[in-house]
Design an enzyme around this catalytic site. Structure first.
Site, mmCIF file in Angstrom:
data_model
loop_
_atom_site.group_PDB
_atom_site.id
_atom_site.type_symbol
_atom_site.label_atom_id
_atom_site.label_comp_id
_atom_site.label_asym_id
_atom_site.label_seq_id
_atom_site.Cartn_x
_atom_site.Cartn_y
_atom_site.Cartn_z
ATOM 1 C CG HIS A 204 83.452 3.584 -57.691
ATOM 2 N ND1 HIS A 204 82.639 4.649 -57.459
ATOM 3 C CD2 HIS A 204 84.194 3.426 -56.560
ATOM 4 C CE1 HIS A 204 82.880 5.132 -56.242
ATOM 5 N NE2 HIS A 204 83.810 4.399 -55.678
HETATM 6 C C1 UD1 Z 1 88.722 2.845 -54.043
HETATM 7 C C2 UD1 Z 1 88.187 2.819 -52.615
HETATM 8 C C3 UD1 Z 1 86.743 3.304 -52.610
HETATM 9 C C4 UD1 Z 1 86.638 4.671 -53.253
HETATM 10 C C5 UD1 Z 1 87.266 4.639 -54.637
HETATM 11 C C6 UD1 Z 1 87.277 6.027 -55.212
HETATM 12 C C7 UD1 Z 1 88.981 1.076 -51.074
HETATM 13 C C8 UD1 Z 1 88.661 -0.227 -50.458
HETATM 14 N N1 UD1 Z 1 88.182 1.447 -52.090
HETATM 15 O O1 UD1 Z 1 87.959 1.951 -54.813
HETATM 16 O O2 UD1 Z 1 86.286 3.397 -51.272
HETATM 17 O O3 UD1 Z 1 85.275 5.007 -53.355
HETATM 18 O O4 UD1 Z 1 88.616 4.166 -54.542
HETATM 19 O O5 UD1 Z 1 87.328 6.022 -56.599
HETATM 20 O O6 UD1 Z 1 89.902 1.732 -50.683
HETATM 21 N N2 UD1 Z 1 92.412 0.914 -61.169
HETATM 22 C C9 UD1 Z 1 93.076 1.448 -62.255
HETATM 23 N N3 UD1 Z 1 93.689 2.654 -62.108
HETATM 24 C C10 UD1 Z 1 93.693 3.333 -60.939
HETATM 25 C C11 UD1 Z 1 93.040 2.774 -59.836
HETATM 26 C C12 UD1 Z 1 92.394 1.566 -59.966
HETATM 27 O O7 UD1 Z 1 93.073 0.880 -63.330
HETATM 28 O O8 UD1 Z 1 94.271 4.422 -60.885
HETATM 29 C C13 UD1 Z 1 91.681 -0.373 -61.322
HETATM 30 C C14 UD1 Z 1 92.525 -1.589 -60.998
HETATM 31 O O9 UD1 Z 1 92.122 -2.602 -61.859
HETATM 32 C C15 UD1 Z 1 92.115 -1.921 -59.574
HETATM 33 C C16 UD1 Z 1 90.649 -1.489 -59.538
HETATM 34 O O10 UD1 Z 1 90.579 -0.366 -60.401
HETATM 35 O O11 UD1 Z 1 92.276 -3.274 -59.282
HETATM 36 C C17 UD1 Z 1 90.151 -1.110 -58.151
HETATM 37 O O12 UD1 Z 1 91.009 -0.125 -57.535
HETATM 38 P P1 UD1 Z 1 91.054 0.025 -55.923
HETATM 39 O O13 UD1 Z 1 91.879 1.184 -55.557
HETATM 40 O O14 UD1 Z 1 91.351 -1.276 -55.302
HETATM 41 O O15 UD1 Z 1 89.566 0.300 -55.552
HETATM 42 P P2 UD1 Z 1 88.539 1.338 -56.144
HETATM 43 O O16 UD1 Z 1 87.405 0.581 -56.741
HETATM 44 O O17 UD1 Z 1 89.237 2.346 -56.975
HETATM 45 N N1 UDP Z 2 84.677 12.696 -60.202
HETATM 46 C C1 UDP Z 2 85.476 13.257 -61.197
HETATM 47 N N2 UDP Z 2 85.403 12.737 -62.460
HETATM 48 C C2 UDP Z 2 84.572 11.707 -62.783
HETATM 49 C C3 UDP Z 2 83.763 11.137 -61.756
HETATM 50 C C4 UDP Z 2 83.856 11.649 -60.475
HETATM 51 O O1 UDP Z 2 86.222 14.204 -60.934
HETATM 52 O O2 UDP Z 2 84.543 11.298 -63.941
HETATM 53 C C5 UDP Z 2 84.790 13.236 -58.831
HETATM 54 C C6 UDP Z 2 83.485 13.685 -58.216
HETATM 55 O O3 UDP Z 2 83.229 15.041 -58.515
HETATM 56 C C7 UDP Z 2 83.741 13.477 -56.732
HETATM 57 C C8 UDP Z 2 84.730 12.329 -56.687
HETATM 58 O O4 UDP Z 2 85.230 12.182 -58.015
HETATM 59 O O5 UDP Z 2 84.377 14.602 -56.162
HETATM 60 C C9 UDP Z 2 84.067 11.069 -56.226
HETATM 61 O O6 UDP Z 2 84.973 10.033 -56.314
HETATM 62 P P1 UDP Z 2 84.530 8.512 -56.371
HETATM 63 O O7 UDP Z 2 83.125 8.407 -56.834
HETATM 64 O O8 UDP Z 2 85.581 7.806 -57.161
HETATM 65 O O9 UDP Z 2 84.712 8.039 -54.860
HETATM 66 P P2 UDP Z 2 83.755 8.058 -53.568
HETATM 67 O O10 UDP Z 2 83.336 9.456 -53.330
HETATM 68 O O11 UDP Z 2 82.631 7.118 -53.813
HETATM 69 O O12 UDP Z 2 84.660 7.520 -52.517
#
Ligand code: UD1
Ligand code: UDP
Length: 359
Positions: A204
């Site tokens: 992601h």
């Molecule tokens: C964010 C964090 C990243 C973290 C990740 C965990 C920042 C800059 N990024 O990335 O560090 O690793 O969360 O998963 O803070 N969206 C949905 N539903 C949701 C959330 C997001 O549909 O509940 C979609 C939307 O289209 C949104 C995109 O995902 O625009 C990105 O979401 P965003 O929170 O901006 O960043 P993440 O990629 O989730």
């Molecule tokens: N995770 C989860 N379900 C999934 C994928 C990941 O519960 O389908 C959990 C995973 O065990 C870990 C966390 O999500 O604890 C990691 O989150 P993510 O990869 O979104 O963010 P990051 O750690 O890169 O910030």
């Protein structure tokens, strides 16, 4: 009073041991959810599974550009902090929620505790690296997971007096939930998988999935793995990645794409996979703790401990390198040491906060 600020999936998971400890000790605290993540399977599901209390405040900031999301979190957090006047706020990790929450608090002279402080990829192209550096430099309590993290902070001139090495709360979360996960149904059966006879994937990162060429390379690499090993490749797709695959019109062949799993199901899948391919920070740590090999689809990592103990390799985002990395696991030695602590980080953090309240 402690203010716990969170907003995304990994923060809910890694804050859960801290919240449980506040509950256990009867400490006065509140949960402020920024709403950066809001889809059921990225948010509510974890409160339900981990039996966490509902947030006291929900800002519902939702998605947006970095600046607009950061700004909304800041103004929302400021309102709550003015109302509650906590002694300290806790933030965890490196998201926009973390940086904006910490900045709003520090401007109000509310003390900030940063959980998972001191991680550095030394790659400022990542939004998370900017968030980590800024948050560390405005925090009063830096809860570093490892000595490496402490050294990174010292190298930037942060006083050792502010730093406490606690281990990572992800270890607490795993220890507290792995047995519960095993008793709660069998996701392997549901998906028709045999232990060690499948690969698990997550991806992601902005720099991987927002770039068409790079996302295609990753998907081609994963398809190559599926073909060469004739094993299922289970890929719970993050909403960001799902959106990009659709927008960029990329076809995907032979991979088991699913919705994101809950933590309990994901832990089951992770702990019994032959190998996990990921660009997630938390997943690099969890595989290391669970004794499962990991190939990280990035060119750098802020989790060098996993490379050092030999649980993780960097395979980049090139299809050939991804396949090569997976081939190499036959030669891997497992049984490495867990560098992330004994699973008492949550307790240590709450103990320090409780002492801070009385100062
Ligand atoms: C964010 C964090 C990243 C973290 C990740 C965990 C920042 C800059 N990024 O990335 O560090 O690793 O969360 O998963 O803070 N969206 C949905 N539903 C949701 C959330 C997001 O549909 O509940 C979609 C939307 O289209 C949104 C995109 O995902 O625009 C990105 O979401 P965003 O929170 O901006 O960043 P993440 O990629 O989730
Ligand atoms: N995770 C989860 N379900 C999934 C994928 C990941 O519960 O389908 C959990 C995973 O065990 C870990 C966390 O999500 O604890 C990691 O989150 P993510 O990869 O979104 O963010 P990051 O750690 O890169 O910030």
């Amino acid at each position: 009073m402690i203010g716990v600020i969170l907003g995304t999936r990994p923060e809910i998971i890694k804050m859960s041991p801290v919240i449980r400890e506040c509950e256990r000790r009867g400490i006065d605290y509140f949960i402020l959810h920024t709403g950066q993540h809001y889809s059921y399977e990225m948010d509510r599901l974890f409160f339900e599974e981990l039996e966490l209390p509902d947030p006291n405040y929900s800002l519902d900031v939702g998605s947006g550009t970095h600046a607009s999301q950061t700004a909304k979190v800041m103004t929302g957090v400021e309102d709550v902090l003015l109302k509650e006047s906590p002694d300290i706020v806790l933030v965890q990790g490196d998201t926009n929620t973390v940086m904006a929450g910490a900045l709003a608090a520090s401007k109000l002279h509310v003390r900030v505790g940063h959980i998972e402080a001191g991680l550095r990829s030394f790659n400022r192209w990542m939004p998370e690296e900017i968030n980590r550096v800024l948050t560390d430099h405005i925090s009063d309590y830096l809860f570093a997971p490892t000595e490496t993290a402490r050294e990174n902070l010292l190298a930037e001139g942060i006083s050792n007096q502010k730093i406490c090495v606690t281990g990572n709360t992800v270890v607490d979360a795993i220890y507290q939930n792995l047995d519960i996960a095993k008793k709660k149904g069998n996701v392997l059966n549901d998906l028709d998988l045999e232990p060690r006879e499948y690969f698990l994937v997550t991806a992601h990162r902005q720099e991987n999935v927002d770039n068409r060429t790079r996302l295609k390379e990753i998907l081609r690499g994963l398809e190559g793995v599926q073909k060469e090993f004739s094993l299922p490749v289970v890929f719970p797709v993050h909403p960001r990645t799902e959106k990009r695959i659709k927008e960029l019109g990329i076809g995907v062949d032979g991979l088991n794409l699913t919705k994101p799993f809950g933590f309990l199901e994901f832990l089951q899948l992770e702990s019994q996979a032959r190998l996990v391919l990921t660009d997630s920070g938390g997943v690099q740590e969890e595989t290391c703790v669970l004794g499962v090999p990991c190939a990280t689809m990035r060119y750098d990592t802020e989790r060098p401990e996993t490379l050092n103990v030999g649980s993780n390799i960097l395979v980049g985002a090139d299809s050939g390198k991804i396949l090569e990395g997976v081939r190499s696991i036959a030669a891997w030695k497992t049984g490495w040491e867990n560098p992330y602590g004994d699973g008492i980080a949550g307790k240590m953090i709450v103990m320090v906060c409780a002492a801070a309240r009385s100062q």
